[in-house]
Design an enzyme around this catalytic site. Structure first.
Site, PDB file in Angstrom:
ATOM      1  N   GLU A  62       0.865  -1.179   0.000  1.00 23.72           N
ATOM      2  CA  GLU A  62       0.000   0.000   0.000  1.00 23.72           C
ATOM      3  C   GLU A  62       0.903   1.231   0.000  1.00 23.72           C
ATOM      4  O   GLU A  62       1.652   1.453   0.949  1.00 23.72           O
ATOM      5  CB  GLU A  62      -0.864   0.068   1.254  1.00 23.72           C
ATOM      6  CG  GLU A  62      -1.982  -0.911   1.368  1.00 23.72           C
ATOM      7  CD  GLU A  62      -2.786  -0.647   2.639  1.00 23.72           C
ATOM      8  OE1 GLU A  62      -2.840   0.526   3.094  1.00 23.72           O
ATOM      9  OE2 GLU A  62      -3.345  -1.603   3.184  1.00 23.72           O
ATOM     10  N   ASP A 106      -6.223   8.600  10.140  1.00 26.79           N
ATOM     11  CA  ASP A 106      -4.856   8.228  10.497  1.00 26.79           C
ATOM     12  C   ASP A 106      -4.480   8.725  11.885  1.00 26.79           C
ATOM     13  O   ASP A 106      -4.825   9.839  12.292  1.00 26.79           O
ATOM     14  CB  ASP A 106      -3.870   8.789   9.472  1.00 26.79           C
ATOM     15  CG  ASP A 106      -4.026   8.135   8.116  1.00 26.79           C
ATOM     16  OD1 ASP A 106      -4.251   6.916   8.092  1.00 26.79           O
ATOM     17  OD2 ASP A 106      -3.930   8.831   7.096  1.00 26.79           O
TER      18      ASP A 106
END
Length: 264
Positions: A49, A60
């Site tokens: 990724e 995040d």
């Protein structure tokens, strides 16, 4: 059959989960991010990724936010991310981009899809895009032969799980905890239940992410998921050293430990 379909056919044939590793493009700089991805693959990561740095990464945690901020401050742009994808794909590991939707929309959905294919990319993970609002991406992914990985959470209803799984290709991304990304002392007790619920509505591979940071946790998740996804723990290896060569080697070592975990 897509690159991700081929990967999961192979790992299922080997009776193990796939190991998915995340690193952001441009962190701590463009050259080092490529070297770290190459080390990650060398250590045993099956699927890469590549993170597209974004200024408002709502999902995040602090580790990845700090890395994205540094990448953006260093001038990393979408075209640089595509260069990192090209280098990652050259390792032979299928490579997807993890991105919030705004940068793709600003670049142009069809243009981004075409450029991603040209760089050797296999698809997108879109944490803030739901299938109900993703028709432009669904159309572009079909046109360009890209996999689209949507996310589900423990709070998702059964109807939402079925709809998201139907819209996904490659695999379905199951977030194992409620909250943002980051390392945790133990993996989530919600994850096995979420995967079991997905198994009731789809036969597509299921990857579990958010919180895995060591080989033992990777082994635990690999018992019930088709893919073990690791991000913050790998990023931290680059953050906690001023010696970039040592940081790259630490990424390789952690990838090796995680790979041993999924193969145990």
């Amino acid at each position: 059959m897509s690159k991700l379909d081929e990967l999961f056919e192979r790992t299922r044939g080997e009776d193990r989960a796939a190991l998915v590793g995340y690193l952001p493009a441009g962190f701590p700089d463009l050259k080092t991010s490529i070297a770290a991805i190459e080390a990650m693959v060398d250590g045993g990561v099956d699927l890469v990724e590549v993170g597209l740095p974004y200024s408002d990464p709502v999902m995040d945690g602090p580790v990845i936010q700090a890395a994205a901020d540094r990448a953006l401050a260093g001038g990393t742009r979408t075209t640089d991310v595509l260069d990192v994808v090209r280098a990652s794909a050259a390792t032979g590991a299928p490579t997807v981009v993890m991105t919030y939707w705004n940068p793709v929309e600003r670049y142009g959905v069809d243009r981004f899809s075409g450029d991603l294919v040209a760089a050797g990319g296999a698809g997108l993970i879109t944490p803030d895009l739901i299938p109900d609002e993703g028709q432009e991406w669904i159309d572009a992914s079909n046109k360009h032969g890209l996999d689209r990985i949507f996310l589900v959470a423990p709070s998702s209803t059964d109807d939402r799980l079925a709809m998201t799984a139907e819209a996904s290709s490659g695999f379905v991304y199951a977030t194992s905890v409620m909250g943002v990304t980051g390392q945790r002392e133990q993996s989530s007790s919600l994850a096995p239940t979420l995967v079991e619920r997905l198994r009731n509505v789809t036969d597509k591979p299921v990857g579990v992410g958010l919180g895995v940071s060591n080989g033992s946790q990777a082994h635990e998740v690999a018992q019930y998921a088709d893919a073990v996804i690791v991000g913050s723990a790998l990023v931290r290896e680059l953050q906690e050293t001023d010696d970039l060569a040592s940081g790259i080697e630490a990424v390789r070592r952690l990838a090796g430990e995680l790979r041993q975990g999924v193969e145990r």
